[in-house]
Design an enzyme around this catalytic site. Structure first.
Site, PDB file in Angstrom:
ATOM      1  N   SER A 108      44.083  42.989  35.626  1.00  0.00           N
ATOM      2  CA  SER A 108      43.127  42.366  36.539  1.00  0.00           C
ATOM      3  C   SER A 108      43.684  41.088  37.186  1.00  0.00           C
ATOM      4  O   SER A 108      44.667  41.130  37.906  1.00  0.00           O
ATOM      5  CB  SER A 108      41.825  42.082  35.776  1.00  0.00           C
ATOM      6  N   ASP A 247      40.927  40.287  43.711  1.00  0.00           N
ATOM      7  CA  ASP A 247      41.855  39.998  42.621  1.00  0.00           C
ATOM      8  C   ASP A 247      42.839  41.152  42.503  1.00  0.00           C
ATOM      9  O   ASP A 247      42.819  42.096  43.297  1.00  0.00           O
ATOM     10  CB  ASP A 247      41.110  39.745  41.307  1.00  0.00           C
ATOM     11  N   ASP A 249      43.271  43.800  40.690  1.00  0.00           N
ATOM     12  CA  ASP A 249      42.891  45.215  40.570  1.00  0.00           C
ATOM     13  C   ASP A 249      41.701  45.577  41.440  1.00  0.00           C
ATOM     14  O   ASP A 249      41.205  46.702  41.381  1.00  0.00           O
ATOM     15  CB  ASP A 249      42.631  45.596  39.114  1.00  0.00           C
TER      16      ASP A 249
END
Length: 452
Positions: A108, A247, A249
């Protein structure tokens, strides 16, 4: 029974350090595959369960993808490979392709040195605790490769990006478009780099790209929703109407207005909820977390929108939404759930919902959120000894009581142990910024003394 490897969002850690190693990830793939094979005995002879694998742009994704593929194949499961794709895209494609599960290789918003393995069910939802425990139980058993005639095969899904782009566009009203808007899109050199800009461009916007040149090492580096200053500067430089930052992901999003002001997840969620309330389309209320700003809660209250808090983590927001039968929820980090549009938090779709709200009301971000006065919020991480329980320490409880008395209902205090490191997070929030910082530092000092 607690989980040994799974946290609130899959298995995560530093690459090369257990458990994010090739051998463990291969066994994890095998264990997940065996759970799927044993759970579903309905496949006709010659057919096998299938699992879809996507990843972000970290260099370690190649290694971990191969390890997962080997483990799943050994368990007799076919593998569908998408290459770099946002986490919410994997949730969608798992459902669209009728796979038995989806796996995302991503850490992430973390730096490139970290990575993780996240799972989705066939319905595009996070796995239940029961299934995760079953996978962990299989990890304790020997790995026994299936006979050669029962091994899984691998197939690359070449049109994955196009499918997902069309899905995102389908969540925007068909009688509307983004013509006339100049938008800077910052993809954090992450998984949205090849799908985010096309969505907004194909809906009619003039798009300026930022963070769309991943090299395996630059994901989230000085860009994206965790470092929005680059986006703010680009919006001003280009004379854009808006900026959108994802972000690594693609499940989180922040927005920037034409003046370079940042709008976090609380304000974006307010925009979506306010529009739906005014249009008579809000089902129930909004679920936030313990970290959602008190000013955001108060602003919703003035609109007559019910608000509930869940534990930090989109997993818990989702659980509470399902319990209440509501559709909207999220975190101030920019992870927003619109369950009438997708089963997962999706940065692109959340941005489209906010843009639709602004267009429908012919309003700017500043105008539409002017009623939201976010309170100053100070968060201090204090390292503590393993096993330290602040609830059992009289000094800490006394200090918290003193702070609550001083704030006199105009703020709140939250002490929360980290789930991944020996840290106690001390958060103080209130209308008076100076008092908030002062009490946060005092409480952190008390915790530091008590925990050593």
């Amino acid at each position: 029974m607690t989980r040994k490897y799974f946290g609130t969002d899959g298995v995560r850690g530093t690459v090369g350090q257990y458990p994010i190693t090739p051998d463990f990830v291969m066994r994890l793939g095998y264990a997940a595959g065996r759970v799927l094979v044993e759970a579903d005995g309905k496949f006709p002879p010659g057919e096998r369960p299938s699992v879809l694998i996507g990843k972000d742009t970290r260099i370690s994704g190649y290694m971990l993808e191969s390890a997962l593929e080997a483990g799943l194949s050994a368990a007799g499961v076919d593998v569908l490979l998408t290459g770099p794709m946002p986490t919410p895209a994997v949730a969608y494609l798992t459902r669209a392709l009728r796979a038995q599960a989806g796996i995302v290789i991503s850490a992430s918003h973390n730096p490139y040195e970290d990575n993780g393995i996240k799972f989705f069910s066939a319905a595009g939802l996070k796995l239940s605790d029961e299934v995760e425990r079953a996978i962990e139980a299989h990890l304790e058993q020997p790995m026994e490769t299936m006979p050669s005639d029962k091994l899984g095969k691998a197939k690359r899904i070449n049109d994955a990006a196009g499918r997902y782009i069309e899905f995102c566009k389908s969540t925007f009203p068909t009688d509307s478009d983004l013509r006339g808007l100049k938008i800077v899109v910052d993809c954090a050199h992450g998984a949205t780099y090849h799908v985010g800009p096309p969505v907004f461009h194909e809906l009619g916007a003039e798009v300026f790209q930022l963070g769309t040149l991943p090299d395996g090492l630059n994901i989230n580096l000085g860009c994206g929703s965790t470092h929005p200053t680059a986006l703010q500067a680009a919006v001003l430089e280009k004379g854009a109407d808006l900026g959108i930052a994802f972000d690594g992901d693609g499940d989180r999003v922040m927005m920037v207005d034409a003046q370079g002001r940042l709008y976090d997840g609380d304000k974006m969620l307010y925009v979506i909820a306010k529009h739906r309330k005014e249009a008579g389309k809000l089902e129930g209320g909004v679920v936030g977390t313990l970290m959602s700003n008190l000013g955001f809660e108060h602003a919703l209250g003035r609109l007559g929108i019910p608000f509930e808090r869940a534990k930090v983590g989109d997993r818990y927001v989702m659980e509470r939404l399902q319990q209440l039968g509501w559709q909207l929820g999220g975190e101030n980090s920019g992870h927003i759930l619109c369950l009438d549009k997708h089963t997962s938090g999706d940065g692109i779709i959340s941005a489209l919902q906010a843009l639709n709200a602004l267009q429908a009301n012919d309003a700017s971000l500043a105008d539409y959120t002017k009623e939201v006065e976010l309170y100053p919020q100070v968060l201090i991480n204090v390292r503590v000894a393993k096993g330290f329980d602040f609830r059992a320490d009289g000094r800490v409880l006394e200090a918290v009581k003193a702070a609550e008395t001083a704030l006199n209902g105009s703020g709140r205090i939250l002490l929360r142990p980290s789930g991944t490191e020996p840290v106690l997070r001390v958060m103080v929030e209130g209308a008076d910024g100076d008092a908030v910082r002062s009490w946060a530092e005092k409480l952190a000092g008390v915790v530091r003394e008590a925990a050593t």
